[in-house]
Design a protein around this motif. Structure first.
Motif, PDB file in Angstrom:
ATOM      1  N   ASP A  14       0.823  -1.216   0.000  1.00  0.00           N
ATOM      2  CA  ASP A  14       0.000   0.000   0.000  1.00  0.00           C
ATOM      3  C   ASP A  14       0.847   1.251   0.000  1.00  0.00           C
ATOM      4  O   ASP A  14       0.651   2.171  -0.791  1.00  0.00           O
ATOM      5  CB  ASP A  14      -0.917   0.026   1.239  1.00  0.00           C
ATOM      6  CG  ASP A  14      -1.986  -1.036   1.151  1.00  0.00           C
ATOM      7  OD1 ASP A  14      -2.530  -1.406   2.198  1.00  0.00           O
ATOM      8  OD2 ASP A  14      -2.246  -1.495   0.024  1.00  0.00           O
ATOM      9  N   VAL A  15       1.771   1.308   0.940  1.00  0.00           N
ATOM     10  CA  VAL A  15       2.568   2.517   1.089  1.00  0.00           C
ATOM     11  C   VAL A  15       3.481   2.702  -0.120  1.00  0.00           C
ATOM     12  O   VAL A  15       3.644   3.806  -0.638  1.00  0.00           O
ATOM     13  CB  VAL A  15       3.390   2.458   2.386  1.00  0.00           C
ATOM     14  CG1 VAL A  15       4.221   3.711   2.551  1.00  0.00           C
ATOM     15  CG2 VAL A  15       2.475   2.282   3.583  1.00  0.00           C
ATOM     16  N   GLN A  18       1.713   4.176  -2.924  1.00  0.00           N
ATOM     17  CA  GLN A  18       1.500   5.608  -2.712  1.00  0.00           C
ATOM     18  C   GLN A  18       2.690   6.407  -3.228  1.00  0.00           C
ATOM     19  O   GLN A  18       2.550   7.461  -3.829  1.00  0.00           O
ATOM     20  CB  GLN A  18       1.346   5.901  -1.210  1.00  0.00           C
ATOM     21  CG  GLN A  18       0.010   5.544  -0.626  1.00  0.00           C
ATOM     22  CD  GLN A  18      -1.000   6.649  -0.811  1.00  0.00           C
ATOM     23  OE1 GLN A  18      -0.676   7.758  -1.228  1.00  0.00           O
ATOM     24  NE2 GLN A  18      -2.238   6.362  -0.495  1.00  0.00           N
ATOM     25  N   ILE A  19       3.882   5.885  -2.957  1.00  0.00           N
ATOM     26  CA  ILE A  19       5.090   6.606  -3.359  1.00  0.00           C
ATOM     27  C   ILE A  19       5.285   6.514  -4.864  1.00  0.00           C
ATOM     28  O   ILE A  19       5.485   7.522  -5.548  1.00  0.00           O
ATOM     29  CB  ILE A  19       6.330   6.037  -2.640  1.00  0.00           C
ATOM     30  CG1 ILE A  19       6.180   6.165  -1.129  1.00  0.00           C
ATOM     31  CG2 ILE A  19       7.584   6.747  -3.121  1.00  0.00           C
ATOM     32  CD1 ILE A  19       7.277   5.474  -0.347  1.00  0.00           C
ATOM     33  N   LEU A  20       5.218   5.299  -5.388  1.00  0.00           N
ATOM     34  CA  LEU A  20       5.566   5.108  -6.791  1.00  0.00           C
ATOM     35  C   LEU A  20       4.558   5.748  -7.737  1.00  0.00           C
ATOM     36  O   LEU A  20       4.908   6.180  -8.834  1.00  0.00           O
ATOM     37  CB  LEU A  20       5.718   3.615  -7.103  1.00  0.00           C
ATOM     38  CG  LEU A  20       6.890   2.943  -6.394  1.00  0.00           C
ATOM     39  CD1 LEU A  20       6.891   1.442  -6.612  1.00  0.00           C
ATOM     40  CD2 LEU A  20       8.217   3.529  -6.876  1.00  0.00           C
ATOM     41  N   LYS A  22       3.362   8.522  -7.429  1.00  0.00           N
ATOM     42  CA  LYS A  22       3.632   9.953  -7.543  1.00  0.00           C
ATOM     43  C   LYS A  22       4.695  10.239  -8.593  1.00  0.00           C
ATOM     44  O   LYS A  22       4.987  11.396  -8.898  1.00  0.00           O
ATOM     45  CB  LYS A  22       4.084  10.516  -6.198  1.00  0.00           C
ATOM     46  CG  LYS A  22       2.924  10.555  -5.212  1.00  0.00           C
ATOM     47  CD  LYS A  22       3.237  11.404  -4.015  1.00  0.00           C
ATOM     48  CE  LYS A  22       2.100  11.352  -3.036  1.00  0.00           C
ATOM     49  NZ  LYS A  22       0.833  11.806  -3.629  1.00  0.00           N
ATOM     50  N   LEU A  23       5.280   9.192  -9.154  1.00  0.00           N
ATOM     51  CA  LEU A  23       6.272   9.403 -10.208  1.00  0.00           C
ATOM     52  C   LEU A  23       5.543   9.522 -11.531  1.00  0.00           C
ATOM     53  O   LEU A  23       5.134   8.538 -12.121  1.00  0.00           O
ATOM     54  CB  LEU A  23       7.256   8.224 -10.238  1.00  0.00           C
ATOM     55  CG  LEU A  23       8.057   8.018  -8.954  1.00  0.00           C
ATOM     56  CD1 LEU A  23       8.892   6.753  -9.031  1.00  0.00           C
ATOM     57  CD2 LEU A  23       8.940   9.210  -8.674  1.00  0.00           C
ATOM     58  N   ASP A  25       6.575  11.003 -14.461  1.00  0.00           N
ATOM     59  CA  ASP A  25       7.363  10.880 -15.670  1.00  0.00           C
ATOM     60  C   ASP A  25       7.630   9.412 -15.949  1.00  0.00           C
ATOM     61  O   ASP A  25       8.172   8.711 -15.094  1.00  0.00           O
ATOM     62  CB  ASP A  25       8.693  11.622 -15.480  1.00  0.00           C
ATOM     63  CG  ASP A  25       9.465  11.747 -16.779  1.00  0.00           C
ATOM     64  OD1 ASP A  25      10.300  12.644 -16.855  1.00  0.00           O
ATOM     65  OD2 ASP A  25       9.225  10.941 -17.703  1.00  0.00           O
ATOM     66  N   ASP A  28      11.008   8.118 -15.055  1.00  0.00           N
ATOM     67  CA  ASP A  28      11.263   7.814 -13.643  1.00  0.00           C
ATOM     68  C   ASP A  28      10.781   6.418 -13.290  1.00  0.00           C
ATOM     69  O   ASP A  28      11.445   5.686 -12.557  1.00  0.00           O
ATOM     70  CB  ASP A  28      10.538   8.822 -12.735  1.00  0.00           C
ATOM     71  CG  ASP A  28      11.291  10.132 -12.615  1.00  0.00           C
ATOM     72  OD1 ASP A  28      10.628  11.171 -12.503  1.00  0.00           O
ATOM     73  OD2 ASP A  28      12.540  10.088 -12.624  1.00  0.00           O
ATOM     74  N   VAL A  30      10.355   3.880 -15.298  1.00  0.00           N
ATOM     75  CA  VAL A  30      11.189   2.866 -15.942  1.00  0.00           C
ATOM     76  C   VAL A  30      12.489   2.691 -15.156  1.00  0.00           C
ATOM     77  O   VAL A  30      12.924   1.575 -14.902  1.00  0.00           O
ATOM     78  CB  VAL A  30      11.490   3.279 -17.398  1.00  0.00           C
ATOM     79  CG1 VAL A  30      12.510   2.351 -18.005  1.00  0.00           C
ATOM     80  CG2 VAL A  30      10.218   3.264 -18.215  1.00  0.00           C
ATOM     81  N   ALA A  32      12.957   3.384 -12.008  1.00  0.00           N
ATOM     82  CA  ALA A  32      12.661   2.784 -10.696  1.00  0.00           C
ATOM     83  C   ALA A  32      12.534   1.272 -10.819  1.00  0.00           C
ATOM     84  O   ALA A  32      12.937   0.528  -9.926  1.00  0.00           O
ATOM     85  CB  ALA A  32      11.370   3.379 -10.128  1.00  0.00           C
ATOM     86  N   SER A  33      11.989   0.815 -11.937  1.00  0.00           N
ATOM     87  CA  SER A  33      11.781  -0.625 -12.063  1.00  0.00           C
ATOM     88  C   SER A  33      13.084  -1.367 -12.304  1.00  0.00           C
ATOM     89  O   SER A  33      13.096  -2.593 -12.358  1.00  0.00           O
ATOM     90  CB  SER A  33      10.805  -0.916 -13.198  1.00  0.00           C
ATOM     91  OG  SER A  33      11.458  -0.767 -14.428  1.00  0.00           O
ATOM     92  N   TRP A  39      11.708  -3.875  -6.400  1.00  0.00           N
ATOM     93  CA  TRP A  39      11.154  -2.688  -7.053  1.00  0.00           C
ATOM     94  C   TRP A  39      10.496  -3.083  -8.369  1.00  0.00           C
ATOM     95  O   TRP A  39       9.447  -2.574  -8.733  1.00  0.00           O
ATOM     96  CB  TRP A  39      12.245  -1.653  -7.314  1.00  0.00           C
ATOM     97  CG  TRP A  39      12.649  -0.877  -6.105  1.00  0.00           C
ATOM     98  CD1 TRP A  39      13.124  -1.391  -4.921  1.00  0.00           C
ATOM     99  CD2 TRP A  39      12.645   0.531  -5.939  1.00  0.00           C
ATOM    100  NE1 TRP A  39      13.395  -0.381  -4.037  1.00  0.00           N
ATOM    101  CE2 TRP A  39      13.125   0.818  -4.648  1.00  0.00           C
ATOM    102  CE3 TRP A  39      12.294   1.596  -6.772  1.00  0.00           C
ATOM    103  CZ2 TRP A  39      13.237   2.104  -4.158  1.00  0.00           C
ATOM    104  CZ3 TRP A  39      12.416   2.887  -6.277  1.00  0.00           C
ATOM    105  CH2 TRP A  39      12.883   3.136  -4.980  1.00  0.00           C
ATOM    106  N   ARG A  40      11.088  -3.980  -9.092  1.00  0.00           N
ATOM    107  CA  ARG A  40      10.532  -4.371 -10.385  1.00  0.00           C
ATOM    108  C   ARG A  40       9.198  -5.071 -10.207  1.00  0.00           C
ATOM    109  O   ARG A  40       8.288  -4.929 -11.015  1.00  0.00           O
ATOM    110  CB  ARG A  40      11.504  -5.276 -11.123  1.00  0.00           C
ATOM    111  CG  ARG A  40      11.118  -5.428 -12.594  1.00  0.00           C
ATOM    112  CD  ARG A  40      12.268  -5.940 -13.425  1.00  0.00           C
ATOM    113  NE  ARG A  40      11.967  -5.839 -14.836  1.00  0.00           N
ATOM    114  CZ  ARG A  40      12.054  -4.712 -15.532  1.00  0.00           C
ATOM    115  NH1 ARG A  40      12.430  -3.610 -14.948  1.00  0.00           N
ATOM    116  NH2 ARG A  40      11.752  -4.698 -16.816  1.00  0.00           N
TER     117      ARG A  40
END
Lengths: 367, 220
Positions: A14-15, A18-20, A22-23, A25, A28, A30, A32-33, A39-40
């Motif tokens: 959940d949390v 919420q963060i991801l 907000k990205l 672009d 960003d 891609v 992040a993954s 993360w992926r």
């Protein structure tokens, strides 16, 4: 948590979502993954086409090859980018309903089998013959959705003696479109049998799933499609095959469902499909690619998307047969290594055509 | 009239904190516990430390007082539940003054938020957990935005460095990812340059061939 471990899985789904989310672009997302495995796995990529990628009017003058490559790369990229979510927009009709409106199909959109006031489920009418099937028809949030799985929870009548579970023997799914679009929120609500007749007359299915056996259990049962399916037209049907439970009171067989959930990736508003003429006859539909539409926060309703047509629109014409190959290409990009089924014909038959709306240049985009 | 109701929260490290009802209700979780009848004794918060709860309470208090003063600037309301609200007007104020006050209030809040969320990583993550557990939407959103701001514009390696994350892909997996997501290692400026080049048709044939190869997965 020490400094050495990965905070995203530690924070929980959940949390982290919420963060991801907000990205905005896509770059960003891609990047992040590619940070680590965990993360992926979050698979949160959403393409926000509010950013202006197509910089100037010269975009309409691209050489055909460059243009094709770019759009297809974006098309495929955006398919990997959408979050999986619940895809049902609204319930359209049920083949039969007992005690309308208390036991109407709208209750299946509510995950619980009860609300504060009463039980929440759809019930068919009773039948003496347990082989009589039922069909539930839903509209999806987008005219184009890639569906991966459907979950159904049969209803357990906790208020009846013995708590019987009114499941079906098996389920099957159909996806497709309505020849004549049904206005959202029309008078159908007042006449459930009329709306079902309408569906029977107008629904064209482009896909039928295999049959899945259903357990007689009060649980949300997940039916994963053998491979992801592109629903073109935004209409999905749940076929409930065979009844197993008799109601003691009247001795008739019923099917009752407390929740239906369709999981997949909606592709609007970046991509939209409209059908030309009578799709059943000529098999033509138009795929619209719109890089400039603002991503809306709520599921796109078809009327809203149509009214927000932007000034620059890439229009692709697809032949009916070619739609299959196109689906396959998209799904390849989406999940990686789905095997290409040779039934879809040679590349020449792909028939995917790109033009700028005035249908002058009919160049083949065969890859 | 000021509400006299006060509740006591106990953290996982055994400390107790007294807060007003209005402050407590900022947390949906605590609100539900109180409404379910658990407010008479200590309300235990086994997932929250005292250090973090202090931050949370600071947020909740600010939230309540800000809400009070926004009511004043928007409709001249005289209600004053909270003792430390900013304005103590006794009569309605003219529109122009209210607008200016409203602007000032919003500015002040922004500044407060910037200072409030300027905390180190571990506190930020703990705060995210607490905001989620206590179901305080505004705090969760604020903290999530802060975390996102630490991710934006960074290459994967820079993200790993920022948060001390290990790259656990095998070399083959990573190569596969690199191929699929060709924009991986570009900075935002580089990416923007590439996007513009595509739009303006400025690639040399060699460059274009290179890009085609890297993105072949998308076309085939």
């Amino acid at each position: 948590m020490g400094n050495c471990s990965d905070f995203l899985p530690w924070l929980g789904t959940d949390v982290s979502m919420q963060i991801l989310t907000k990205l905005d672009d896509p770059a960003d997302l891609v990047r992040a993954s590619a940070v680590s495995r965990s993360w992926r796995e979050f698979d949160v990529m959403e393409l926000n086409n509010g950013t202006d990628e197509v910089g100037s009017n010269s975009s309409l003058e691209w050489g055909s090859l460059k243009r094709d490559y770019r759009v297809y790369a974006l098309l495929a990229h955006s398919f990997t980018s959408f979050r999986r979510k619940d895809c049902i927009l609204e319930a359209i009709s049920a083949s039969s309903t007992d005690n309308y409106p208390e036991e109407s199909i709208d209750n299946t959109l509510e995950p619980d089998d009860r609300t504060e006031e009463r039980a929440s489920y759809w019930s068919s009418e009773g039948e003496g013959n347990p082989a009589v099937p039922e069909t539930l028809t839903y509209r999806l949030v987008s005219g184009l959705c890639v569906i991966t799985e459907i979950s159904i929870q049969p209803f357990q009548a906790f208020f009846q003696f013995g708590c019987p579970i009114y499941s079906a023997k098996a389920v099957r799914f159909r996806m497709g479109y309505l020849m004549e679009p049904l206005e959202s929120g029309s008078d159908r609500m007042d006449e459930p049998s009329a709306s079902h007749r309408y569906i029977e007359d107008n629904f064209i299915s482009t896909y039928v799933s295999p049959e899945f056996p259903m357990a007689q259990e009060n649980s949300l049962q997940k039916f994963k499609l053998p491979e992801p399916v592109l629903c073109i037209g935004g209409v999905l049907q749940v076929e409930l095959l065979g009844r197993v439970q008799r109601q003691e009171m009247d001795g008739l067989f019923y099917i009752c469902v407390s929740h239906v959930k369709v999981v997949g990736r909606p592709l609007s508003p970046t991509f939209e499909v409209t059908f030309l003429d009578r799709p059943g006859k000529t098999g033509n539909c138009i795929l619209k690619y719109n890089p400039n539409v603002e991503r809306s926060m709520s599921p796109a309703r078809s009327s809203e998307v149509e009214s927000s047509l932007p000034s620059r629109l890439r229009v692709f014409r697809l032949m009916q047969r070619g739609v299959r190959g196109w689906e396959q290409m998209i799904i390849n990009a989406l999940v990686g290594n789905v095997a290409f089924d040779g039934d879809y014909g040679s590349d020449d038959e792909l028939g995917i055509v790109a033009d700028d709306g005035d249908y002058e240049s009919d160049e083949e985009l065969v890859e | 009239m000021a509400s006299a109701k006060v509740f006591v929260l106990r953290t996982c490290d055994g400390e107790t904190f007294e807060i007003d009802e209005s402050v407590a209700y900022v947390s949906e979780t605590i609100k539900n516990m109180i409404e379910d009848g658990f407010g008479h004794d200590l309300i235990p918060l086994p997932n929250v430390s005292s250090k973090i709860l202090l931050k949370v309470i600071e947020y909740c208090r600010k939230h309540v007082s800000n809400f009070e003063s926004s009511k004043k600037t928007s409709n001249g309301d005289e209600k004053d539940k909270d003792n430390d609200s900013w304005k103590k007007e006794k009569e309605a104020v003219p529109e122009v003054e209210k607008d200016a006050e409203e602007k000032a209030r919003v500015e002040e809040l922004k500044e407060w938020e910037t200072t409030f969320i300027d905390i180190d990583q571990q506190v930020l993550f703990d705060l995210l957990q607490a905001a989620n557990y206590l179901n305080i939407k505004g705090l969760l959103v604020m903290a999530a935005e802060k975390a996102a701001s630490m991710i934006r514009g960074k290459t994967p390696e820079q993200i790993r460095e920022t948060f001390n994350i290990k790259n656990d892909f095998t070399p083959e997996e990573y190569e596969d990812i690199r191929k699929k997501d060709a924009m991986n290692d570009f900075t935002p400026e580089e990416y923007e340059e590439i996007r513009k080049k595509i739009a303006d048709n400025h690639f040399t044939p060699e460059e274009y061939e290179q890009i085609r190869k890297e993105n072949a997965w998308a076309i085939e």
